[in-house]
Design a protein around this motif. Structure first.
Motif, PDB file in Angstrom:
ATOM      1  N   SER A 361      17.051   0.422  48.560  1.00 32.36           N
ATOM      2  CA  SER A 361      18.119   0.807  49.414  1.00 32.36           C
ATOM      3  C   SER A 361      19.350   1.835  48.792  1.00 32.36           C
ATOM      4  O   SER A 361      20.106   2.403  49.301  1.00 32.36           O
ATOM      5  CB  SER A 361      18.821  -0.101  50.336  1.00 32.36           C
ATOM      6  OG  SER A 361      19.358  -1.241  49.353  1.00 32.36           O
ATOM      7  N   GLU A 362      19.448   1.708  47.410  1.00 32.99           N
ATOM      8  CA  GLU A 362      20.447   2.268  46.445  1.00 32.99           C
ATOM      9  C   GLU A 362      19.613   2.994  45.416  1.00 32.99           C
ATOM     10  O   GLU A 362      18.470   2.787  44.891  1.00 32.99           O
ATOM     11  CB  GLU A 362      21.298   1.221  46.108  1.00 32.99           C
ATOM     12  CG  GLU A 362      22.011   0.547  47.000  1.00 32.99           C
ATOM     13  CD  GLU A 362      23.102  -0.406  46.569  1.00 32.99           C
ATOM     14  OE1 GLU A 362      23.114  -0.761  45.243  1.00 32.99           O
ATOM     15  OE2 GLU A 362      23.768  -1.163  47.387  1.00 32.99           O
ATOM     16  N   PRO A 383      17.068   7.113  46.903  1.00 38.39           N
ATOM     17  CA  PRO A 383      16.629   7.251  48.372  1.00 38.39           C
ATOM     18  C   PRO A 383      16.865   8.628  49.008  1.00 38.39           C
ATOM     19  O   PRO A 383      18.177   8.800  48.850  1.00 38.39           O
ATOM     20  CB  PRO A 383      17.018   5.865  49.243  1.00 38.39           C
ATOM     21  CG  PRO A 383      17.480   5.085  47.816  1.00 38.39           C
ATOM     22  CD  PRO A 383      18.241   5.952  47.021  1.00 38.39           C
TER      23      PRO A 383
END
Length: 776
Positions: A361-362, A383
């Protein structure tokens, strides 16, 4: 059996039969009663359903008629007012008596107007949609029967329920209905507003159309009976608008066409947004293509969605293969085949780790790949907003090399500064102390911790003022360090005294990066030495003046008695009463006195040259004339020693500009040196040759030569030589030639003689020459 028994048995049987018949009759009556009740209940329910149906149908402004194959009509539903209106509209001449069947009258009116459509519906079950006056007539097969539906008004003529028509009329999307021929049947208010009409009748009269390009879409939907969609751009109201056209067939007529309901959905904003997004993506891609770093974007399916030119160039991959949108795994495999991935032991595990970034997610921390070909890549993974990941590759090989060189240079610079005796400090453009050496700490008596804690120029100056409290000096240095004005950023220097009596020389140097170097050095001993040297130089100059004065005085004092000696010796040689021996003694005295006089003249000439007082008298000098005079003077001396004197001059030798007396003086010294060197059978040669800029005079002898260790000092003055003499002659030769702008050299091999070469410029180049009058 007796008759009585028979009679009894018969009576008993008759009674049983009667009882059985009675029981059966009772059961039959009960069943009939139950069935009758059920039939009555079903009839009641049917009546209620029919009443509800008739009530529901009567609630709408339409008429339903059922037809049978024989042409009979068996039902009619609809409001009384609507039925009466239909009879007046469809069959105005039909009498309206109580015996008239309204259903038959309406069905006959429809059949009279469109017999083929009614026949096709009844016989073959072919649905149709018709318009008779202001009534819409629909024919539909249902449950083995043919049904007619008559709807009054424009809303009903669309084949849409009135309630739905009201809803459609309020819709912001233009909606309209056309018949099989493309004629307008109905349209809502949004459609009318788009075409600029107030009513449908007005639109029909003016033959208005929403878009001519959309008509084929509606015709195709009516022809094949299936929904059709299309996309159209229209221009109206000063702007372009995008529409999504949806054509929905309502019914197919016997002729192969039918009414079509069309919707126009405004897609302008979506299309403009899509176009803006497309341009943004193209601009984004174009920007990425101009980046020096390699970029690759993988979509949610882990397939390559985008790559820039630098990516293809960095890994040298076939562009056609990249255009096939390989998966991330396939790309890694291809790079591994080309040996453009880090070499790892567990490739499968490394590959799985790379592919795990899709769930992140990062952005992942920056990574570096060391490739087998020696390159180092920085890898950035983050991402992508649209799903997938974005990979950024930077070739940092040269950057690492430069960084390594820079660090090495800084280390060398630091080590070099630490070895300097001068106190050096470097201040940045912000006034912060960036660098200093150990000598700087020693010079000011400060520790490294104190300087680091001070940090900037003002704090360092406050610490240094204890040893050098000159406020003006530090204010000037601060201007050189912190002032960005180009006039202030110049190299300056100066000196100052410390409180302990030292003399400190300081200087500043602006550096290319905006920093400033400030250096201090202790020049106390240097200044004391300079003062001592200055005093010695003054004393030496005074002694040189005294020496020249002494030499001049002594030389002039010696010349007077020498002149007397030479004169009386010549007189004695002329006396007739002297015997031969005495005459020889007198001649020896005259020769020795003459040699001594020439030596004194040489010493005086050297003293005059050293004092810069000798002045040349320039004129045209012919080398052949010099050689003739020299041969005439020295031939007797050479032949007296059993040798031979030979003079050779090149043809058409140019005349040179010089002082003939001084050049002849130098030539005489060289010939005297050669005469002393030769013995019986020796040879002395004079040669002269020229080029474009100079004349070379060469004096050779076949004597014993000059040892190699003495050749470097042969032109030094006052050096005792094996050939004899006071050691001034050759030095004077060199000085006289240099006064003409030339130079002298010697060539000799011990035991094979020596050669002295004078290089004289054709035009004398000397400050010692007297100015000449130029005649134009």
């Amino acid at each position: 059996m007796a008759e009585a028994e028979i009679a009894y048995v018969a009576a008993a049987g008759a009674a049983g039969l009667a009882l059985a018949v009675s029981a059966w009759a009772l059961r039959l009556r009960a069943g009939l009663a139950a069935r009758e009740a059920a039939v009555e209940a079903a009839a009641a329910r049917q009546k209620r359903a029919e009443a509800e149906r008739d009530g529901a149908l009567s609630a709408f402004d339409d008429i339903r008629i059922g037809l049978v194959a024989g042409g009979g009509v068996f039902s009619l539903a609809g409001a009384a007012e609507t039925v009466a209106a239909a009879r007046l509209a469809l069959a105005p001449e039909t009498p309206t008596t109580e015996t008239d069947d309204d259903a038959v009258i309406l069905a006959a009116a429809v059949h009279a107007n469109h017999p083929e459509a009614v026949r096709g519906l009844v016989e073959r079950g072919v649905a149709f949609d018709l318009t008779i006056d202001d009534w819409a007539v629909e024919g539909r097969p249902a449950g083995g029967l043919a049904w007619l539906r008559l709807s009054p008004g424009q809303a009903a003529s669309t084949g849409v329920d009135p309630g739905l028509g009201l809803l459609t009329d309020a819709s912001p999307a233009p909606t309209w209905v056309v018949d099989a021929t493309g004629g307008l049947i109905w349209a809502n208010r949004a459609w009318l507003a788009e075409v600029g009409a107030d009513t449908v009748d007005q639109a029909r009269e003016r033959a208005l159309s929403f878009d001519r390009g959309a008509e084929p879409i509606l015709a195709e939907a009516g022809r094949i009976g299936t929904r059709q969609e299309g996309f159209r751009w229209t221009t109206g109201g000063g702007r372009r608008r995008a529409w999504r056209i949806v054509a929905e067939p309502l019914a197919v007529s016997v002729e192969g066409g039918g009414a079509v309901l069309a919707f126009a959905i405004d897609m302008t904003e979506a299309e403009e947004t899509r176009d803006t997004l497309r341009r943004h993506v193209e601009a984004h891609d174009e920007t990425l293509n101009h980046l020096a770093d390699a970029v690759a974007i993988f979509g949610p399916s882990k397939r390559l969605a985008f790559h820039n030119t630098a990516f293809q160039t960095l890994f040298n991959i076939d562009p056609a293969w990249l255009d096939e949108r390989p998966t991330h795994a396939e790309l890694l495999d291809r790079l591994r085949q080309k040996r453009q991935l880090p070499e790892v032991i567990d490739y499968a595990g490394w590959k799985a780790t790379e592919l795990d970034f899709y769930g992140a997610s990062e952005a992942a921390p920056d990574d570096s790949w060391s490739l087998p070909d020696g390159r180092t890549l920085r890898v950035v993974r983050q991402p992508h907003p649209l799903g997938g990941i974005l990979l950024l590759f930077s070739d940092i090989t040269d950057e690492l090399k430069l960084r390594s060189r820079y660090n090495a240079q800084i280390q060398v610079q630091t080590a070099t500064l630490d070895k300097l005796n001068d106190a050096v400090a470097v201040f940045g453009s912000d006034g912060r102390l960036r660098l200093h050496n150990e000598a700087f700490e020693t010079f000011w008596g400060l520790s490294n911790d104190q300087l680091v804690e001070a940090g900037d120029f003002d704090a360092v100056a406050e610490l240094a003022k204890a040893a050098m409290p000159d406020a003006g000096l530090w204010l000037g240095l601060k201007a050189r360090v912190a002032d960005p004005d180009p006039e202030s950023r110049v190299a300056v220097s100066g000196e100052a005294r410390t409180t302990d009596g030292r003399i400190a020389a300081w200087q500043t140097r602006p550096l290319p990066d905006g920093a400033t170097l400030v250096a201090f050095s202790d020049v106390t001993a240097r200044r004391e030495l300079e003062q001592a040297l200055a005093a010695k130089a003054a004393a030496l100059e005074e002694s040189q003046a005294l020496k020249r004065e002494f030499v001049g005085s002594v030389s002039y004092e010696l010349r007077t008695p020498l002149t007397t000696i030479v004169g009386y010796s010549e007189l004695l040689e002329t006396l007739g009463d002297l015997n031969e021996r005495n005459r020889q003694h007198a001649g020896a005295i005259r020769v020795a006195a003459s040699q001594l006089a020439r030596s004194i003249d040489d010493v005086l000439d050297m003293a005059q040259i050293d004092a810069g007082e000798m002045e040349l008298t320039l004129g045209d000098v012919r080398i052949a004339d010099l050689f003739g005079d020299a041969v005439e003077r020295f031939r007797p001396r050479v032949e007296g020693r059993g040798g031979v004197l030979r003079a050779l001059a090149a043809a058409r030798l140019p005349a040179i500009r010089g002082d003939a007396r001084r050049i002849g003086q130098a030539l005489d010294h060289l010939l005297e040196n050669a005469v002393r060197a030769i013995s019986e059978g020796g040879l002395v040669t004079l040669k002269a040759e020229a080029n474009e800029t100079e004349v070379r005079i060469r004096v050779e002898d076949t004597g014993r030569g000059i040892p190699y260790h003495l050749q470097a000092h042969v032109f030094d003055r006052f050096v005792r030589r094996d050939r004899g003499g006071p050691g001034v002659g050759l030095a004077l030769v060199k000085a006289l030639v240099e006064l003409h702008g030339g130079w002298a050299e010697v060539e000799s091999e011990p035991g094979k003689g020596a050669a002295f070469i004078l290089h004289l410029p054709i035009e004398a180049v000397s400050d010692a020459a007297a100015p000449e009058l130029l005649l134009g």
